[in-house]
Design a protein around this motif. Structure first.
Motif, mmCIF file in Angstrom:
data_model
loop_
_atom_site.group_PDB
_atom_site.id
_atom_site.type_symbol
_atom_site.label_atom_id
_atom_site.label_comp_id
_atom_site.label_asym_id
_atom_site.label_seq_id
_atom_site.Cartn_x
_atom_site.Cartn_y
_atom_site.Cartn_z
ATOM 1 N N THR A 167 5.278 -5.434 23.104
ATOM 2 C CA THR A 167 5.959 -6.123 22.049
ATOM 3 C C THR A 167 5.514 -5.655 20.649
ATOM 4 O O THR A 167 5.963 -6.364 19.652
ATOM 5 C CB THR A 167 5.522 -7.778 22.069
ATOM 6 O OG1 THR A 167 3.948 -7.685 22.089
ATOM 7 C CG2 THR A 167 6.093 -8.342 23.624
ATOM 8 N N LYS A 168 4.894 -4.568 20.396
ATOM 9 C CA LYS A 168 4.527 -3.965 19.118
ATOM 10 C C LYS A 168 3.443 -4.806 18.440
ATOM 11 O O LYS A 168 3.580 -4.998 17.440
ATOM 12 C CB LYS A 168 5.634 -3.447 18.662
ATOM 13 C CG LYS A 168 6.755 -2.205 19.322
ATOM 14 C CD LYS A 168 7.596 -1.966 18.277
ATOM 15 C CE LYS A 168 8.478 -1.096 19.163
ATOM 16 N NZ LYS A 168 9.697 -0.287 17.995
ATOM 17 N N ALA A 169 2.646 -5.427 19.106
ATOM 18 C CA ALA A 169 1.780 -6.511 18.606
ATOM 19 C C ALA A 169 0.878 -5.672 17.369
ATOM 20 O O ALA A 169 0.550 -4.710 17.724
ATOM 21 C CB ALA A 169 1.052 -7.017 19.582
ATOM 22 N N SER A 170 0.493 -6.257 16.420
ATOM 23 C CA SER A 170 -0.467 -5.719 15.417
ATOM 24 C C SER A 170 -1.654 -6.470 15.418
ATOM 25 O O SER A 170 -1.637 -7.636 15.457
ATOM 26 C CB SER A 170 0.251 -5.715 14.054
ATOM 27 O OG SER A 170 0.637 -6.937 13.494
ATOM 28 N N GLN A 171 -2.882 -5.666 14.781
ATOM 29 C CA GLN A 171 -4.146 -6.469 14.847
ATOM 30 C C GLN A 171 -4.380 -6.728 13.286
ATOM 31 O O GLN A 171 -4.094 -5.665 12.578
ATOM 32 C CB GLN A 171 -5.430 -5.877 15.268
ATOM 33 C CG GLN A 171 -4.855 -5.264 16.944
ATOM 34 C CD GLN A 171 -6.050 -4.631 17.461
ATOM 35 O OE1 GLN A 171 -7.036 -4.714 17.102
ATOM 36 N NE2 GLN A 171 -5.527 -3.957 18.528
ATOM 37 N N ARG A 172 -4.638 -7.903 12.607
ATOM 38 C CA ARG A 172 -5.108 -7.980 11.529
ATOM 39 C C ARG A 172 -6.431 -8.665 11.221
ATOM 40 O O ARG A 172 -6.946 -9.507 11.899
ATOM 41 C CB ARG A 172 -3.918 -9.035 10.840
ATOM 42 C CG ARG A 172 -4.266 -9.519 9.555
ATOM 43 C CD ARG A 172 -3.155 -10.324 8.892
ATOM 44 N NE ARG A 172 -3.454 -10.910 7.734
ATOM 45 C CZ ARG A 172 -2.626 -11.442 6.713
ATOM 46 N NH1 ARG A 172 -1.271 -11.172 6.832
ATOM 47 N NH2 ARG A 172 -3.284 -12.259 5.675
ATOM 48 N N THR A 173 -7.309 -8.345 10.278
ATOM 49 C CA THR A 173 -8.386 -8.658 9.854
ATOM 50 C C THR A 173 -8.529 -9.297 8.397
ATOM 51 O O THR A 173 -7.981 -8.571 7.634
ATOM 52 C CB THR A 173 -9.686 -7.716 9.865
ATOM 53 O OG1 THR A 173 -9.695 -7.252 11.315
ATOM 54 C CG2 THR A 173 -11.097 -8.336 9.507
ATOM 55 N N ASN A 174 -8.743 -10.411 8.371
ATOM 56 C CA ASN A 174 -8.805 -11.090 6.919
ATOM 57 C C ASN A 174 -10.245 -11.030 6.173
ATOM 58 O O ASN A 174 -11.103 -11.147 7.031
ATOM 59 C CB ASN A 174 -8.389 -12.607 7.000
ATOM 60 C CG ASN A 174 -6.814 -12.491 7.141
ATOM 61 O OD1 ASN A 174 -6.038 -11.868 6.997
ATOM 62 N ND2 ASN A 174 -6.324 -13.770 7.389
ATOM 63 N N PHE A 175 -10.288 -11.095 4.794
ATOM 64 C CA PHE A 175 -11.616 -11.167 4.172
ATOM 65 C C PHE A 175 -11.668 -12.675 3.769
ATOM 66 O O PHE A 175 -11.092 -13.027 2.669
ATOM 67 C CB PHE A 175 -11.248 -10.176 2.979
ATOM 68 C CG PHE A 175 -12.802 -10.109 2.003
ATOM 69 C CD1 PHE A 175 -13.887 -9.791 2.716
ATOM 70 C CD2 PHE A 175 -12.537 -10.740 0.742
ATOM 71 C CE1 PHE A 175 -14.996 -9.866 1.934
ATOM 72 C CE2 PHE A 175 -13.752 -10.565 0.027
ATOM 73 C CZ PHE A 175 -14.886 -10.117 0.441
ATOM 74 N N GLN A 176 -12.268 -13.540 4.668
ATOM 75 C CA GLN A 176 -12.627 -14.621 4.490
ATOM 76 C C GLN A 176 -11.667 -15.619 4.494
ATOM 77 O O GLN A 176 -11.393 -16.697 4.960
ATOM 78 C CB GLN A 176 -13.387 -14.836 3.183
ATOM 79 C CG GLN A 176 -14.258 -16.168 2.898
ATOM 80 C CD GLN A 176 -15.175 -16.601 3.930
ATOM 81 O OE1 GLN A 176 -16.033 -15.662 4.510
ATOM 82 N NE2 GLN A 176 -15.323 -17.883 4.202
ATOM 83 N N PHE A 177 -10.564 -15.410 3.731
ATOM 84 C CA PHE A 177 -9.230 -16.199 3.562
ATOM 85 C C PHE A 177 -8.145 -15.695 4.315
ATOM 86 O O PHE A 177 -7.975 -14.495 4.313
ATOM 87 C CB PHE A 177 -9.221 -16.627 2.017
ATOM 88 C CG PHE A 177 -10.206 -17.126 1.337
ATOM 89 C CD1 PHE A 177 -10.684 -18.663 1.496
ATOM 90 C CD2 PHE A 177 -11.119 -16.240 0.571
ATOM 91 C CE1 PHE A 177 -11.641 -19.100 0.953
ATOM 92 C CE2 PHE A 177 -12.113 -16.859 -0.223
ATOM 93 C CZ PHE A 177 -12.588 -18.136 -0.006
ATOM 94 N N ALA A 178 -7.259 -16.625 4.602
ATOM 95 C CA ALA A 178 -5.990 -16.392 5.384
ATOM 96 C C ALA A 178 -5.067 -15.616 4.290
ATOM 97 O O ALA A 178 -4.164 -14.713 4.988
ATOM 98 C CB ALA A 178 -5.314 -17.552 5.914
ATOM 99 N N ASN A 179 -5.180 -15.404 3.256
ATOM 100 C CA ASN A 179 -4.214 -14.943 2.256
ATOM 101 C C ASN A 179 -4.827 -13.791 1.775
ATOM 102 O O ASN A 179 -4.523 -13.364 0.656
ATOM 103 C CB ASN A 179 -3.720 -15.909 1.205
ATOM 104 C CG ASN A 179 -4.841 -16.218 0.292
ATOM 105 O OD1 ASN A 179 -6.177 -16.185 0.621
ATOM 106 N ND2 ASN A 179 -4.619 -16.858 -0.845
ATOM 107 N N ALA A 180 -6.008 -13.321 2.404
ATOM 108 C CA ALA A 180 -6.659 -12.089 1.920
ATOM 109 C C ALA A 180 -6.872 -10.941 2.932
ATOM 110 O O ALA A 180 -7.861 -10.846 3.452
ATOM 111 C CB ALA A 180 -7.944 -12.418 1.167
ATOM 112 N N PRO A 181 -5.642 -10.279 3.371
ATOM 113 C CA PRO A 181 -5.864 -9.199 4.432
ATOM 114 C C PRO A 181 -6.712 -8.331 4.044
ATOM 115 O O PRO A 181 -6.720 -7.798 2.904
ATOM 116 C CB PRO A 181 -4.331 -8.869 4.638
ATOM 117 C CG PRO A 181 -3.684 -9.448 3.196
ATOM 118 C CD PRO A 181 -4.218 -10.255 2.699
ATOM 119 N N TYR A 182 -7.570 -7.860 4.843
ATOM 120 C CA TYR A 182 -8.499 -6.534 4.887
ATOM 121 C C TYR A 182 -8.050 -5.547 5.523
ATOM 122 O O TYR A 182 -8.041 -4.259 5.017
ATOM 123 C CB TYR A 182 -10.040 -7.015 5.159
ATOM 124 C CG TYR A 182 -10.996 -6.034 4.900
ATOM 125 C CD1 TYR A 182 -11.597 -5.619 3.817
ATOM 126 C CD2 TYR A 182 -11.325 -5.194 5.993
ATOM 127 C CE1 TYR A 182 -12.304 -4.879 3.418
ATOM 128 C CE2 TYR A 182 -12.015 -4.170 5.905
ATOM 129 C CZ TYR A 182 -12.743 -3.942 4.585
ATOM 130 O OH TYR A 182 -13.905 -2.801 4.367
#
Length: 199
Positions: A167-182
């Motif tokens: 399904t071409k899933a992506s991995q995401r890491t946030n910097f403390q807050f949901a609206n701050a992708p790291y």
């Protein structure tokens, strides 16, 4: 040089003068060290596993089966076990027969804290990995069983075809807050074709 209040020289390979070197050596040095804490951390968990061939329903489903695994973890205490998700589950459907087989799996990991606090110089900030689910497909065809007697091939000759991250899933890491992708990692879909044999 700037931290010591000095002008940056044009030739950075040149040694600083004794006076400049003394100012540089007088700068404070910050050292950090990771150590275990004496605070208690309690981790409790439970795991369920199911492995079920489907030929119990009808003989026409011989070789087909399903499997599932669910793990639930609860943490309590002053600390957090880094990288330990609240729950995960794995689902699989498969077929295994004389002439080949296939397996479709889905692995899910609930998002959790992936680092300690103090990231990027902010005391209470940490990294958090988001939910991640991956679907994989693996298969094999026993060529030796199908054509071995006809053309004299070895019976253990197999052709394989696998698809990872369907399904071409992506991995995401946030910097403390949901609206701050790291970090966002998009590995895409991977295909693998192989041939197996013994000599």
């Amino acid at each position: 040089y700037k931290s010591a209040g000095l002008a940056v020289p044009a030739d950075l390979d040149a040694l600083p003068s004794p006076a400049d070197l003394a100012k540089i050596n007088a700068l404070p040095i910050v050292l950090s060290q990771t150590q275990n804490t004496s605070d208690a951390l309690n981790i409790k968990g439970i795991e369920f596993t199911l492995q079920q061939p489907l030929d119990i329903l009808t003989r026409y489903l011989k070789g087909f089966g399903v499997s599932a695994n669910y793990t639930k973890v609860k943490q309590s205490g002053a600390n957090v076990a880094i990288g330990v998700p609240p729950y995960t589950y794995n689902l699989a459907a498969y077929y295994e027969g004389t002439y080949g087989g296939f397996r479709v799996t889905k692995n899910f990991t609930k998002g959790s804290q992936s680092s300690g606090t103090g990231q990027n110089g902010i005391t209470a900030a940490a990294f958090y990995g988001l939910d991640y689910a991956q679907v994989d497909f693996t298969s094999r065809l026993n060529i030796g069983e199908i054509l071995g007697a006809t053309i004299g091939w070895k019976k253990d000759l197999q052709a394989t075809f696998d698809v990872f991250n369907v399904t071409k899933a992506s991995q995401r890491t946030n910097f403390q807050f949901a609206n701050a992708p790291y970090a966002i990692y998009e590995p895409g879909r991977t295909y693998q074709v192989g041939l197996r044999a013994s000599f």
